[in-house]
Design a protein around this motif. Sequence first.
Motif, PDB file in Angstrom:
ATOM      1  N   GLY A  50       0.812  -1.206   0.000  1.00 27.67           N
ATOM      2  CA  GLY A  50       0.000   0.000   0.000  1.00 27.67           C
ATOM      3  C   GLY A  50       0.847   1.258   0.000  1.00 27.67           C
ATOM      4  O   GLY A  50       0.625   2.189  -0.788  1.00 27.67           O
ATOM      5  N   LEU A  51       1.860   1.301   0.863  1.00 32.68           N
ATOM      6  CA  LEU A  51       2.729   2.480   0.920  1.00 32.68           C
ATOM      7  C   LEU A  51       3.597   2.598  -0.318  1.00 32.68           C
ATOM      8  O   LEU A  51       3.980   3.704  -0.730  1.00 32.68           O
ATOM      9  CB  LEU A  51       3.605   2.414   2.175  1.00 32.68           C
ATOM     10  N   TRP A  82     -11.542   8.099 -10.534  1.00 30.79           N
ATOM     11  CA  TRP A  82     -12.107   7.359  -9.408  1.00 30.79           C
ATOM     12  C   TRP A  82     -11.024   6.491  -8.769  1.00 30.79           C
ATOM     13  O   TRP A  82     -10.930   6.380  -7.547  1.00 30.79           O
ATOM     14  CB  TRP A  82     -13.266   6.484  -9.871  1.00 30.79           C
ATOM     15  N   LEU A  83     -10.216   5.877  -9.611  1.00 30.97           N
ATOM     16  CA  LEU A  83      -9.157   5.002  -9.114  1.00 30.97           C
ATOM     17  C   LEU A  83      -8.180   5.779  -8.237  1.00 30.97           C
ATOM     18  O   LEU A  83      -7.822   5.336  -7.143  1.00 30.97           O
ATOM     19  CB  LEU A  83      -8.425   4.373 -10.309  1.00 30.97           C
ATOM     20  N   VAL A  89      -7.907   7.332  -0.584  1.00 29.10           N
ATOM     21  CA  VAL A  89      -8.723   7.027   0.604  1.00 29.10           C
ATOM     22  C   VAL A  89      -8.208   5.771   1.293  1.00 29.10           C
ATOM     23  O   VAL A  89      -8.112   5.705   2.535  1.00 29.10           O
ATOM     24  CB  VAL A  89     -10.203   6.874   0.215  1.00 29.10           C
ATOM     25  N   CYS A  90      -7.875   4.748   0.497  1.00 29.90           N
ATOM     26  CA  CYS A  90      -7.367   3.494   1.066  1.00 29.90           C
ATOM     27  C   CYS A  90      -6.069   3.725   1.838  1.00 29.90           C
ATOM     28  O   CYS A  90      -5.894   3.225   2.956  1.00 29.90           O
ATOM     29  CB  CYS A  90      -7.129   2.478  -0.044  1.00 29.90           C
ATOM     30  N   VAL A 119     -11.525  -0.833   4.229  1.00 33.35           N
ATOM     31  CA  VAL A 119     -12.057  -2.018   3.546  1.00 33.35           C
ATOM     32  C   VAL A 119     -13.123  -1.630   2.525  1.00 33.35           C
ATOM     33  O   VAL A 119     -13.141  -2.139   1.393  1.00 33.35           O
ATOM     34  CB  VAL A 119     -12.635  -3.015   4.571  1.00 33.35           C
ATOM     35  N   GLY A 120     -14.021  -0.722   2.893  1.00 35.21           N
ATOM     36  CA  GLY A 120     -15.067  -0.297   1.970  1.00 35.21           C
ATOM     37  C   GLY A 120     -14.502   0.345   0.724  1.00 35.21           C
ATOM     38  O   GLY A 120     -14.941   0.049  -0.410  1.00 35.21           O
ATOM     39  N   ALA A 121     -13.508   1.226   0.898  1.00 36.76           N
ATOM     40  CA  ALA A 121     -12.875   1.870  -0.256  1.00 36.76           C
ATOM     41  C   ALA A 121     -12.162   0.844  -1.134  1.00 36.76           C
ATOM     42  O   ALA A 121     -12.160   0.956  -2.366  1.00 36.76           O
ATOM     43  CB  ALA A 121     -11.894   2.942   0.214  1.00 36.76           C
ATOM     44  N   ALA A 122     -11.558  -0.169  -0.496  1.00 33.36           N
ATOM     45  CA  ALA A 122     -10.856  -1.202  -1.260  1.00 33.36           C
ATOM     46  C   ALA A 122     -11.819  -2.012  -2.128  1.00 33.36           C
ATOM     47  O   ALA A 122     -11.487  -2.393  -3.259  1.00 33.36           O
ATOM     48  CB  ALA A 122     -10.097  -2.121  -0.309  1.00 33.36           C
TER      49      ALA A 122
END
Length: 354
Positions: A50-51, A82-83, A89-90, A119-122
């Motif tokens: 992620g980082l 959007w991506l 956000v993630c 999790v929702g954003a993912a």
Amino acid sequence: MARGLQRAGRRSNLALLGLLLLAGGTGVLGFALGTPTAGRVVAVAHGAAGLGLLLLVPWKTVVVRRARARPAALRAPSAAYWLTGLVAVCIVSGVLHSAGAAGTWATSGTPVAALQVHVGAAIVLTVALVAHTWGRHQRPRTVDLRRRTLLGAGALAGGSLALWGVTEGVWRLTGAPGARRSGTGSYERGTDDPAAMPVTQWASDTVPEDPPDGASGEVRLVAGGCEVVLRARDLDRGDEVRARLDCTGGWYADQQWRGTTLQRLVAEQLGGAGAAAQCIRVTSVTGFSRRIPLRDAGRTLLATHAAGRPLSPGHGAPVRLVAPGRRGVWWVKWVDRVEVLDSPWWLQPPFPLQ
């Protein structure tokens, strides 16, 4: 020059896709692994991936600028916008959770934690990623295995791990709560105090409106054509295990659980009826179920008590499953049926569909 920029842009896109897939895959895998070692490895890989996306920002910026120079790219917003927003956000919500700096926000009276936002954003990001990559045909090629490309991939992996190590160092130097989280990324909540544990369920599962108490609750034990009905209060056989309930909601608690092991239950009640068994399926009154390998039956408990106290309705009373070494999603609450099966334990969805 143009061809060089094209190749660089393509490599940046493939690296971005690879990190997103790695972050998403390890995120899903982290829900299933509850052992300290395996959970730690997956958590580190997830955080570093992620980082690592931040390290690609300079190269991706070049790609975006070149794309914006084409008139067709300016006609309407694409999935790329959007991506980008969802990735941001993630990352932000993931960092907030890892730091322990964000508790919960109240939204229409409902608390929302940073991990839930993450999790929702993912999940939404997955849809945007498919939309963005569909039809672009940026598939791996032989040229991607050249020495220069592999060195770049190695540098990206090393940089990602280094960036993860820096953030962990910051949490420790500043004394942030994130320095005290478990290997799976969870925070301690209610160890040796069941009343202090959060009441959480998996997805659409809910606390029964009128869960049976210890006196009236029943558990059906089934193997082949044999069925035995037991009162829940009779399942306290004195078997004990100290185990960590590591919830996928981002918290954990160590408790001394008491009840009866699945192994004892099957041996005493069914005898030879379970001789050909490969696994044991434990089902809740809500329909939620998990299969446990027979080899783990000796340390898997049908618990009636935690820390010497009867379970509360929110924590699975009158009977819940205690599965040491597995994440909380395996710890079935409000058990009303135990089946001995001759099929493999892995013959089930990775996560409950209930």
